[in-house]
Design a protein around this motif. Structure first.
Motif, mmCIF file in Angstrom:
data_model
loop_
_atom_site.group_PDB
_atom_site.id
_atom_site.type_symbol
_atom_site.label_atom_id
_atom_site.label_comp_id
_atom_site.label_asym_id
_atom_site.label_seq_id
_atom_site.Cartn_x
_atom_site.Cartn_y
_atom_site.Cartn_z
ATOM 1 N N VAL A 333 95.171 10.565 41.736
ATOM 2 C CA VAL A 333 95.729 9.212 41.742
ATOM 3 C C VAL A 333 95.086 8.374 42.848
ATOM 4 C CG1 VAL A 333 97.933 9.895 40.739
ATOM 5 C CG2 VAL A 333 97.672 9.914 43.219
ATOM 6 N N CYS A 334 93.919 8.824 43.334
ATOM 7 C CA CYS A 334 93.236 8.113 44.416
ATOM 8 C C CYS A 334 91.988 7.415 43.877
ATOM 9 C CB CYS A 334 92.832 9.072 45.522
ATOM 10 S SG CYS A 334 94.223 9.931 46.278
ATOM 11 N N ALA A 335 91.741 6.231 44.368
ATOM 12 C CA ALA A 335 90.542 5.487 43.980
ATOM 13 C C ALA A 335 89.708 5.213 45.221
ATOM 14 C CB ALA A 335 90.927 4.177 43.290
ATOM 15 N N PHE A 336 88.429 5.606 45.168
ATOM 16 C CA PHE A 336 87.480 5.292 46.234
ATOM 17 C C PHE A 336 86.555 4.150 45.807
ATOM 18 C CE2 PHE A 336 88.693 9.640 47.151
ATOM 19 C CZ PHE A 336 88.785 9.675 48.529
ATOM 20 N N SER A 337 86.310 4.052 44.500
ATOM 21 C CA SER A 337 85.395 3.042 43.975
ATOM 22 C C SER A 337 85.964 1.643 44.184
ATOM 23 C CB SER A 337 85.170 3.287 42.476
ATOM 24 O OG SER A 337 84.662 2.144 41.849
ATOM 25 N N GLY A 338 85.087 0.745 44.620
ATOM 26 C CA GLY A 338 85.528 -0.624 44.864
ATOM 27 C C GLY A 338 86.096 -1.300 43.630
ATOM 28 N N HIS A 340 87.399 0.096 40.966
ATOM 29 C CA HIS A 340 88.679 0.724 40.621
ATOM 30 C C HIS A 340 89.784 0.209 41.541
ATOM 31 C CE1 HIS A 340 87.115 4.440 38.232
ATOM 32 N NE2 HIS A 340 86.296 3.408 38.102
ATOM 33 N N GLN A 341 89.489 0.160 42.840
ATOM 34 C CA GLN A 341 90.489 -0.306 43.796
ATOM 35 C C GLN A 341 90.918 -1.735 43.500
ATOM 36 O OE1 GLN A 341 88.501 0.266 47.524
ATOM 37 N NE2 GLN A 341 89.072 2.427 47.676
ATOM 38 N N ASP A 342 89.954 -2.561 43.188
ATOM 39 C CA ASP A 342 90.272 -3.964 42.920
ATOM 40 C C ASP A 342 91.149 -4.094 41.678
ATOM 41 O OD1 ASP A 342 89.800 -6.818 43.594
ATOM 42 O OD2 ASP A 342 88.848 -6.854 41.621
ATOM 43 N N ALA A 343 90.839 -3.319 40.637
ATOM 44 C CA ALA A 343 91.631 -3.383 39.408
ATOM 45 C C ALA A 343 93.054 -2.875 39.640
ATOM 46 C CB ALA A 343 90.950 -2.571 38.302
ATOM 47 N N ILE A 344 93.185 -1.786 40.396
ATOM 48 C CA ILE A 344 94.517 -1.250 40.683
ATOM 49 C C ILE A 344 95.324 -2.239 41.512
ATOM 50 C CG2 ILE A 344 95.735 0.573 41.935
ATOM 51 C CD1 ILE A 344 93.419 2.451 41.097
ATOM 52 N N PHE A 348 99.021 -3.885 40.458
ATOM 53 C CA PHE A 348 100.275 -3.865 41.215
ATOM 54 C C PHE A 348 100.744 -5.281 41.552
ATOM 55 C CE2 PHE A 348 99.327 0.646 42.078
ATOM 56 C CZ PHE A 348 100.593 1.186 41.827
ATOM 57 N N GLU A 349 99.801 -6.162 41.857
ATOM 58 C CA GLU A 349 100.175 -7.547 42.138
ATOM 59 C C GLU A 349 100.840 -8.190 40.922
ATOM 60 O OE1 GLU A 349 96.460 -9.201 43.292
ATOM 61 O OE2 GLU A 349 96.706 -8.701 45.420
ATOM 62 N N LEU A 350 100.304 -7.915 39.711
ATOM 63 C CA LEU A 350 100.888 -8.484 38.506
ATOM 64 C C LEU A 350 102.301 -7.943 38.276
ATOM 65 C CD1 LEU A 350 100.585 -10.239 35.987
ATOM 66 C CD2 LEU A 350 99.565 -8.271 34.818
ATOM 67 N N ARG A 351 102.498 -6.642 38.508
ATOM 68 C CA ARG A 351 103.846 -6.078 38.361
ATOM 69 C C ARG A 351 104.829 -6.755 39.308
ATOM 70 N NH1 ARG A 351 104.691 -1.616 35.300
ATOM 71 N NH2 ARG A 351 106.621 -1.087 36.379
ATOM 72 N N GLN A 363 101.783 -0.258 32.736
ATOM 73 C CA GLN A 363 100.438 -0.635 32.308
ATOM 74 C C GLN A 363 99.637 -0.924 33.570
ATOM 75 O OE1 GLN A 363 99.882 -4.371 30.156
ATOM 76 N NE2 GLN A 363 98.428 -3.379 28.786
ATOM 77 N N MET A 364 98.741 0.015 33.895
ATOM 78 C CA MET A 364 98.031 -0.080 35.163
ATOM 79 C C MET A 364 96.595 0.409 34.978
ATOM 80 S SD MET A 364 98.354 -0.890 38.388
ATOM 81 C CE MET A 364 100.134 -1.038 38.367
#
Length: 589
Positions: A333-338, A340-344, A348-351, A363-364
């Motif tokens: 459940v970890c993202a290192f890719s830029g 991926h991080q931006d999309a995640i 969360f901001e939309l939620r 939906q994430m």
């Protein structure tokens, strides 16, 4: 140099089943199967009695109703463990079946049944390898001899259990495995199982369990599904049979095989948590269960505290759960890719903007399962190293400080983070990133520039336009004047400056101490709600005569003071960003 051999030529392709009217491809999974955990017997055969005891309690607590606990005839340790479960009051929940395993040998079957006497619910599981390979290589049996042995052993189990009045206090169930099922002629499997069924005489209320193992995974998952569908369609009295799966993972496709085989008609799945077991392991019950969960189907197993389950499995088995293991791995459940991080982060901001509740539809991007559903924290979702992009650090600042950074500031701060990560040679902890942000933008203390006292007034050097009778003259378009005391490197200076607002008037005042900034961008938002709300201000500036852009951040209960603090933060960062530019130029060169 010796000639290269061609080893692949000694293997032959596994023959598919001729089943042109197969139905399973159009089916979907719509419910959880019956589960059997075989962790205590097949997951790791070196567990001590105390380890098995703790592991059994955990399996029962999270919801497994059928647990294969031992191979009682294999060792005194296994026999004693089984007796301990049976004889210790309150250990086995009333709705949990204990299962024990024995090969088709009469003396071992008797020992196995003996271990279960007095149990409330007991499954006696016997197995016999039925494939041509085993008949020829291991047993030197004909088909007829294999059939006779399976039938005789089934009758023996019956005579020792449900036909024995002395065992009437136990609810007995019977499981037979044509071991190496997937490598056995399909019609011979049917012949053996029909004979075993006739010997046991199951009922609809107490069906016989036919466990159909892919003891060694030899073909693609669709072939196993065909074999299961063929068995389900051709065995008689299907309503009196529970078809069980026991896929191994030699080809790495046990999970897929188990899912397709359920679509093909299977009712039950045997496996181990995180796929432990012989060779490449049994099918992974955690992955199968949580795969159902992500499709809106409850697996009837509680994985909400997956961390404690992992701790138990790793402690008892002495086998670590791989960090990339589905669901359970520490990095899944970890993202290192830029990107991926931006999309995640945006997800969360939309939620939050849509005020989504915990149980609203999930939906994430990149996260098929809410980490909170398996006991993971959102703070663990994004991990930042020198290769990460702007979104990762921005997410951590949003979670830790409630600051929603503008895109330009995200880019600027990501360079600061990359520099620190390179210096340390590792990823940064969220607490380290938060502290770095506070230090970079002087949120707690600005040692270079700080406000001691100030006043913002209206420049009345010119007269306002005459007001209408009974009205006040309008001065909203007048210039504003900053006058006050600013501490610069510990020394106090009285400054004054004019501008079209508080920010520009302070910017002009700062020229009196040699700081010449042009404001390029300004953003603000509230932190918190109600009476305790604060203003967060972000100001982007350029130093006069330079293209160097710097950011400042201010937080205060007063909106005006927040913006003034942000400008002083930017002023303090001018020299820092020049040094940072030199660092990246040297890195690129």
């Amino acid at each position: 140099m010796p000639m290269l051999k061609e080893p692949w030529k000694k293997y032959k392709a596994f023959p598919p089943l001729n089943l042109p009217d197969r139905q399973w491809p159009s089916k979907t999974l719509d419910k959880a199967p019956r589960w059997l955990s075989t962790d205590l017997r097949d997951g790791n055969q070196s567990l001590s009695g105390d380890e098995k005891w703790r592991y059994f309690k955990m399996l029962a607590d999270i919801g497994y109703k059928e647990i294969e606990v031992s191979f009682p005839s294999a060792s005194q340790t296994d026999f004693d463990f089984t007796r301990r479960l049976v004889e210790t009051p309150g250990t086995v929940p009333d709705d949990v079946w204990l299962q024990v395993l024995s090969p088709c040998r009469e003396d071992l079957i008797r020992r196995t049944v003996e271990s279960m006497k007095g149990a409330k619910k007991a499954i006696i599981h016997i197995y016999l390898a039925t494939s041509e390979c085993f008949r020829k290589v291991v047993f030197n049996f004909s088909q007829e001899e294999t059939l006779e042995l399976a039938t005789r052993c089934a009758k023996l189990v019956r005579s020792l259990t449900k036909d024995d009045p002395s065992t009437a206090g136990t609810e007995w169930a019977f499981e037979f495995s044509p071991e190496t099922f997937s490598d056995t002629e399909p019609n011979f499997v049917l012949q053996v199982c029909e004979a075993v069924k006739a010997a046991w005489e199951p009922s609809v209320e107490n069906p016989i369990i036919f466990n159909l193992p892919a003891t060694v995974e030899l073909a693609t998952p669709n072939v196993y599904a065909d074999q299961i569908e063929y068995f389900c369609r051709n065995i008689s009295e299907r309503e009196k049979i529970c078809v069980s799966l026991h896929p191994h993972n030699d080809r790495g496709t046990a999970v897929g095989a188990a899912e397709l085989a359920q679509m093909a008609g299977a009712d039950r799945v045997e496996g181990c948590l995180f796929g432990n077991g012989e060779r490449t392991g049994n099918v992974d019950l955690v992955t199968l269960g949580l795969n159902l969960y992500t499709q809106g189907i409850h697996p009837n197993i509680d994985f909400s505290d997956l961390g404690s389950i992992i701790d138990m499995v790793e402690t008892c088995n002495k086998i670590p759960v791989h960090q990339r293991a589905p669901y359970g791995g520490s990095l899944v459940v970890c993202a290192f890719s830029g990107s991926h991080q931006d999309a995640i982060k945006k997800g969360f901001e939309l939620r939050e903007r849509e005020n989504k509740a915990f149980d609203d539809e999930w939906q994430m991007p990149y996260l098929p399962l809410d980490p909170a559903d398996i006991g993971r924290t959102y703070e663990a979702v994004i991990r930042v190293n020198s290769q990460s992009g702007k979104g990762g650090a921005a997410w951590i600042i949003l979670r830790g400080l409630s600051l929603d950074l503008p895109r330009g500031l995200q880019v600027a701060f990501s360079k600061v983070v990359q520099k620190r990560a390179d210096e340390l040679g590792r990823e940064l902890l969220p607490s380290e990133i938060t502290e770095l942000f506070e230090q970079t933008y002087f949120l707690s203390n600005n040692p270079r520039f700080s406000i001691v006292d100030y006043n913002i007034s209206t420049d009345r050097s010119r007269s306002p336009a005459p007001a209408a009778p009974g009205k006040t003259p309008v001065t909203k378009d007048f210039m504003r004047v900053f006058s006050g005391v600013i501490s610069v490197d510990g020394r106090e200076f009285k400054l004054e400056g004019r501008g079209n607002g508080p920010i520009s008037s302070l910017a002009n005042a700062l020229r009196g101490v040699g700081v010449n900034l042009d404001v390029q961008d300004y953003k603000e938002h509230a932190i918190g709600r109600g009476r305790d709300v604060k203003a967060a201000t972000y100001i982007e500036c350029t130093a006069a005569g330079s293209n160097m852009k710097v950011w400042g951040v201010g937080i205060h209960e007063d909106v005006v003071q927040s913006s003034l603090i942000a400008l002083l933060s930017a002023a303090s960062n001018v020299s820092f960003y020049i040094l940072l530019l030199f660092y990246f130029v040297e890195t690129l060169c």
